[in-house]
Design an enzyme around this catalytic site. Structure first.
Site, PDB file in Angstrom:
ATOM      1  CG  ASN A 140      -1.812   1.182   1.572  1.00 53.33           C
ATOM      2  OD1 ASN A 140      -1.748   1.963   0.468  1.00 53.33           O
ATOM      3  ND2 ASN A 140      -2.249   1.629   2.736  1.00 53.33           N
TER       4      ASN A 140
ATOM      5  CE  LYS B 208       0.097   3.322   4.912  1.00 50.32           C
ATOM      6  NZ  LYS B 208       0.047   3.569   6.469  1.00 50.32           N
TER       7      LYS B 208
ATOM      8  CG  HIS C 260      -5.786   1.702   5.230  1.00 53.90           C
ATOM      9  ND1 HIS C 260      -5.385   2.719   5.959  1.00 53.90           N
ATOM     10  CD2 HIS C 260      -4.641   0.923   4.871  1.00 53.90           C
ATOM     11  CE1 HIS C 260      -3.980   2.480   6.534  1.00 53.90           C
ATOM     12  NE2 HIS C 260      -3.732   1.473   5.821  1.00 53.90           N
TER      13      HIS C 260
ATOM     14  CD  GLU D 179      -3.072   5.471   6.593  1.00 55.06           C
ATOM     15  OE1 GLU D 179      -3.059   5.684   5.567  1.00 55.06           O
ATOM     16  OE2 GLU D 179      -2.219   5.067   7.461  1.00 55.06           O
TER      17      GLU D 179
ATOM     18  CD  GLU E 285      -3.612  -2.820   7.431  1.00 50.85           C
ATOM     19  OE1 GLU E 285      -2.306  -3.090   6.963  1.00 50.85           O
ATOM     20  OE2 GLU E 285      -4.155  -1.667   7.137  1.00 50.85           O
TER      21      GLU E 285
ATOM     22  N   GLY F 232       2.145   2.159  10.787  1.00 51.14           N
ATOM     23  CA  GLY F 232       3.083   3.216  10.408  1.00 51.14           C
ATOM     24  C   GLY F 232       3.777   3.618  11.872  1.00 51.14           C
TER      25      GLY F 232
ATOM     26  CB  SER G  13       5.262  -1.457  11.901  1.00 51.98           C
ATOM     27  OG  SER G  13       4.769  -0.384  12.209  1.00 51.98           O
TER      28      SER G  13
HETATM   29  C1  PEP Z   1      -0.914   0.135   6.214  1.00 55.14           C
HETATM   30  O1  PEP Z   1      -0.944   1.139   5.939  1.00 55.14           O
HETATM   31  O2  PEP Z   1      -1.700  -0.599   5.919  1.00 55.14           O
HETATM   32  C2  PEP Z   1       0.422  -0.437   6.738  1.00 55.14           C
HETATM   33  C3  PEP Z   1       0.388  -1.539   7.345  1.00 55.14           C
HETATM   34  O3  PEP Z   1       1.336   0.473   7.024  1.00 55.14           O
HETATM   35  P1  PEP Z   1       2.860   0.219   7.740  1.00 55.14           P
HETATM   36  O4  PEP Z   1       3.186  -1.211   7.075  1.00 55.14           O
HETATM   37  O5  PEP Z   1       3.398   1.184   7.457  1.00 55.14           O
HETATM   38  O6  PEP Z   1       2.535  -0.148   9.014  1.00 55.14           O
END
Ligand code: PEP
Length: 273
Positions: free
Chosen positions: A9, A11, A108, A110, A180, A186, A225
């Site tokens: 992703n 973003k 997601h 976000e 997630e 992040g 992460s």
């Molecule tokens: C995400 O945005 O779906 C995500 C898992 O981000 P990160 O790997 O940066 O934590």
């Protein structure tokens, strides 16, 4: 045996220039791996990992043309719940299909937190995506305070139940769920393999109780992460079928290391079957 899937992703990152660099790096890594006979990528390569990239929508056409002859699949980061019309700034499922998308991320965290997308709104998108024969990468997960209050299972159940209110359980057979934990996205804080496995097993059991085949088949990714150093341990867990990767998907070597870890764990998991 469920095929592993690793989706990047991106973003709201990238430019025409660095997208080419990033994709060239991934394609190069795939070629090298195949040549060395260590890895096999792509859907028609048995159970080896499927690699998906999800660029910002403005770059879908560009990425589509750059990955045409590769084993990389394309996904969008978001999609409209509407088919067409006066919905300024939105992209419909048919538009995503025009540019070769196979997947669309929906829900997601976000989108949930920054753009106030509700469980019901996301459920509607889930139905629209399935109806168009795209595959949803349906994101669910709890906030830190919800985990600390012992509410993780209630939260992921509520998010799944909203979808089950509008589609039949069988729709999950051809869908991807991304667990997630919001506190891990992040932040550099990863769920431990045991913490992630516990929630993945809970999600699979919830779906299996409604339909055993669906529960057995649905791919459940971990996101939060995941990186080159922690991927193998997370992906080695029995109910973790891949990863949704944010930050580490912007660096070809890190992203490929995660894809390779997914391939390595498939062989281990196969030997246990
Ligand atoms: C995400 O945005 O779906 C995500 C898992 O981000 P990160 O790997 O940066 O934590």
């Amino acid at each position: 045996m469920r095929q592993p899937l690793v989706a990047g992703n991106w973003k709201m990152n990238g430019s025409i220039e660095n997208i080419k660099e990033l994709l060239d790096g991934i394609k190069q890594g795939i070629k090298q791996g195949i040549k060395q006979g260590i890895i096999e990528y792509g859907l028609d390569k048995g159970n080896s990992v499927e690699i998906v990239v999800c660029p910002p929508s403005i770059y879908l056409a560009e990425v589509h043309s750059q990955i045409k002859d590769s084993a990389i699949s394309l996904g969008a980061q978001n999609v409209s719940d509407q088919a067409s019309g006066a919905f300024t700034g939105e992209n419909s499922v048919s538009m995503l299909k025009d540019y070769g998308c196979k997947y669309s991320i929906i829900g997601h965290s976000e989108r949930r937190t920054l753009y106030a997308e509700t469980d019901q709104f996301i459920a509607k998108k889930f139905a629209v995506v399935c109806e168009a024969q795209l595959i949803p990468i349906f994101c669910i997960g709890e906030l830190l305070e919800e985990r600390e209050a012992g509410k993780t299972e209630d939260i992921v159940s509520r998010q799944i139940d909203a979808v089950l209110d509008v589609v039949d359980i069988s729709a999950f057979k051809n869908s991807v769920i991304a667990y997630e934990p919001v506190w891990a996205i992040g932040t550099g804080k990863t769920a431990t393999p045991d913490q992630a496995q516990e929630v993945h097993a809970f999600i699979r059991k919830k779906l299996s109780d409604l339909d055993a085949d669906t529960g057995a088949q649905v791919q459940i990714l971990y996101g939060g992460s995941m990186n080159a150093s922690n991927a193998e341990e997370l992906l080695g867990m029995p109910d973790i079928d891949g990863g949704l990767i944010g930050g580490a998907s912007l660096k070809p070597t890190d992203f490929l290391a995660i894809c390779n870890a997914a391939n390595a764990t498939v062989n281990e998991k196969e030997s246990l079957v």
